[in-house]
Design a protein around this motif. Sequence first.
Motif, short mmCIF file in Angstrom:
data_model
loop_
_atom_site.label_atom_id
_atom_site.label_comp_id
_atom_site.label_asym_id
_atom_site.label_seq_id
_atom_site.Cartn_x
_atom_site.Cartn_y
_atom_site.Cartn_z
N ARG A 72 53.31 37.01 4.92
CA ARG A 72 54.63 36.42 5.24
C ARG A 72 55.72 37.47 5.46
NH1 ARG A 72 51.23 33.09 5.43
NH2 ARG A 72 51.14 31.03 4.51
N TRP A 73 55.39 38.74 5.38
CA TRP A 73 56.36 39.78 5.70
C TRP A 73 56.31 40.03 7.20
CZ3 TRP A 73 59.48 43.25 2.74
CH2 TRP A 73 59.50 42.99 1.37
N THR A 74 57.39 40.60 7.74
CA THR A 74 57.40 41.01 9.14
C THR A 74 57.61 42.50 9.20
OG1 THR A 74 58.27 38.87 9.80
CG2 THR A 74 58.52 40.64 11.39
N GLY A 75 56.80 43.19 9.99
CA GLY A 75 56.93 44.65 10.10
C GLY A 75 55.59 45.25 10.43
N PRO A 76 55.47 46.59 10.38
CA PRO A 76 54.19 47.22 10.71
C PRO A 76 53.15 46.96 9.63
CG PRO A 76 55.85 48.90 10.17
CD PRO A 76 56.53 47.56 10.09
N GLY A 77 51.94 46.65 10.03
CA GLY A 77 50.87 46.37 9.06
C GLY A 77 49.78 45.50 9.67
N ARG A 78 50.09 44.93 10.86
CA ARG A 78 49.10 44.03 11.49
C ARG A 78 48.03 44.85 12.21
NH1 ARG A 78 51.68 39.75 15.43
NH2 ARG A 78 51.38 41.39 16.93
N LEU A 79 46.78 44.45 12.06
CA LEU A 79 45.69 45.14 12.75
C LEU A 79 46.00 45.24 14.24
CD1 LEU A 79 42.69 46.21 12.25
CD2 LEU A 79 41.96 44.04 13.24
N ALA A 80 45.76 46.42 14.84
CA ALA A 80 45.94 46.56 16.29
C ALA A 80 45.10 45.50 17.01
CB ALA A 80 45.52 47.96 16.72
N GLU A 81 45.55 45.11 18.19
CA GLU A 81 44.78 44.13 18.97
C GLU A 81 43.38 44.68 19.22
OE1 GLU A 81 45.48 41.06 19.80
OE2 GLU A 81 47.32 41.32 18.68
N PRO A 82 42.34 43.84 19.11
CA PRO A 82 40.97 44.33 19.35
C PRO A 82 40.83 45.08 20.68
CG PRO A 82 40.88 42.17 18.37
CD PRO A 82 42.34 42.46 18.60
N ALA A 83 41.50 44.62 21.73
CA ALA A 83 41.39 45.32 23.03
C ALA A 83 41.96 46.73 22.93
CB ALA A 83 42.11 44.53 24.12
N ASP A 84 43.03 46.90 22.13
CA ASP A 84 43.61 48.25 21.97
C ASP A 84 42.68 49.14 21.14
OD1 ASP A 84 45.80 47.59 23.47
OD2 ASP A 84 47.11 47.19 21.77
N ILE A 85 41.98 48.54 20.16
CA ILE A 85 41.02 49.35 19.37
C ILE A 85 39.88 49.80 20.28
CG2 ILE A 85 39.50 49.38 17.36
CD1 ILE A 85 41.26 47.18 16.11
N VAL A 86 39.43 48.89 21.17
CA VAL A 86 38.36 49.25 22.11
C VAL A 86 38.83 50.38 23.02
CG1 VAL A 86 36.97 48.41 24.05
CG2 VAL A 86 37.27 46.98 22.03
#
Length: 416
Positions: free
Chosen positions: A173-187
């Motif tokens: 429920r927090w907003t900010g950096p911490g979300r997993l990069a998009e799978p396409a960006d990881i690829v």
Amino acid sequence: MDAPRIRPPRDPAAPLAGAIIVVGVAGGIAAYKACELVRLLTKAGAQVHVCMTRRAQKFVGPMTFQALTGHPVFTELFSLTEEATIGHIQLADRADLMIIAPATANAIARLAAGMSDDAVTTVALACTAPLLIAPSMNVNMWAHPLTRANVTRLTEVAGARVVGPDAGFLACRWTGPGRLAEPADIVEAAARILAPQDLAGKRVLVTAGPTHEAIDPARYLGNRSTGKMGYALAAAAARRGAEVVLVSGPVALEPPLGVEVIAVEDARAMRAAIDARVLAQDLIVMAAAVADFRPVAPSDRKLKRTEIGYTPTIALDSNPDILGEIGQARKARGAARPVLVGFAAETHDVVDYARAKLASKAVDMIVANDVTEAGAGFGTDTNRVVLVEPGGDTAIPAGTKAAVAHRILDRAVALL
Ligand code: PMT
């Protein structure tokens, strides 16, 4: 002991094809996104093996990854059955790349401490292939000095690469950096690790899209370019290690990962953006469809039908020939840099016109593009082009714009 695996040179257009990639899944809510990552890696031709921590299995079952990869999933350090199919050391030895996604704060800390007390950290410690981590955690955990120090230790001591985390609304429920990069960006980050880095240390400027030449605040003169070809070139150059600036006309495309995008509206703004950077570049590739003409006197108020009449005439002025100016200026300096690649969008006598542009603009290569051909030119995801150079022509077979971009860059690398 097996002889070390000989790793063949990889095609930058498909660097994951045939690669053996180990994906380590740690225990965070983003573990479910690892399913999409594994699917995309498999689709890109990689042979994917998954290992999971016990906590990861609380979020996604190993069966899902087994079904997606066609390989057993490594979950237990002391499992007789898992070790009998493919031992974790053998897996670590054979890997071309290991990705940990999601890499939780806990997994990062244990890796940074050199621990090997679960399936993921054990394979990572035994693996000599490059390591890519995709962190995912709460904002404050990511910002914590201990996590920062652990990530620095992984990058500086172990040479790990990091993709993400993205900023946004998190499961906590927090907003900010911490979300997993998009799978396409990881690829794409994985592709950049495995692709040849033949543009490393080079600065590349790419132009893309149309220009919009204002008639009034509501109307413009434009063309059918969507920017797909130019964006593919920018992404391809970045994948091969270049520092890329993309000067883009108005388009509806996502910026390629790690590319600086300078958005411009019209030809004169595009010229200003390029002029400010031209001497710093090693290579300039101009895929933009720059309008040759602009309305002489754009109105600052929306023109009313009653004001302009039923058969209006718009007086036009010539726009600068940006590529021609750069080419002629380079010729006047007697310089070989930057290497200059232009495009020629034509509807007939395509290669003849391209050859004329090669001379008149004083550039090294013109990419001749027949925009009347099905599956080529404006708006399509594919293209078919001929590379016209002083020494001869090279026909590039039809392919995705990404694949064609790499074939254009192959020649540009040779010219560099
Ligand atoms: O964007 P997409 O939908 O993917 O479509 C791709 C494309 C068809 C736009 C692309 O493949 C292409 O052919 N781009 C060049 C289009 C064009 O403007 O061609 P041209 O023959 O008019 O221009 C020749 C070269 O001079 C181009 O490199 C152009 O960027 C440059 N130019 C043109 C006019 C001008 N005033 N200044 C320029 O610098």
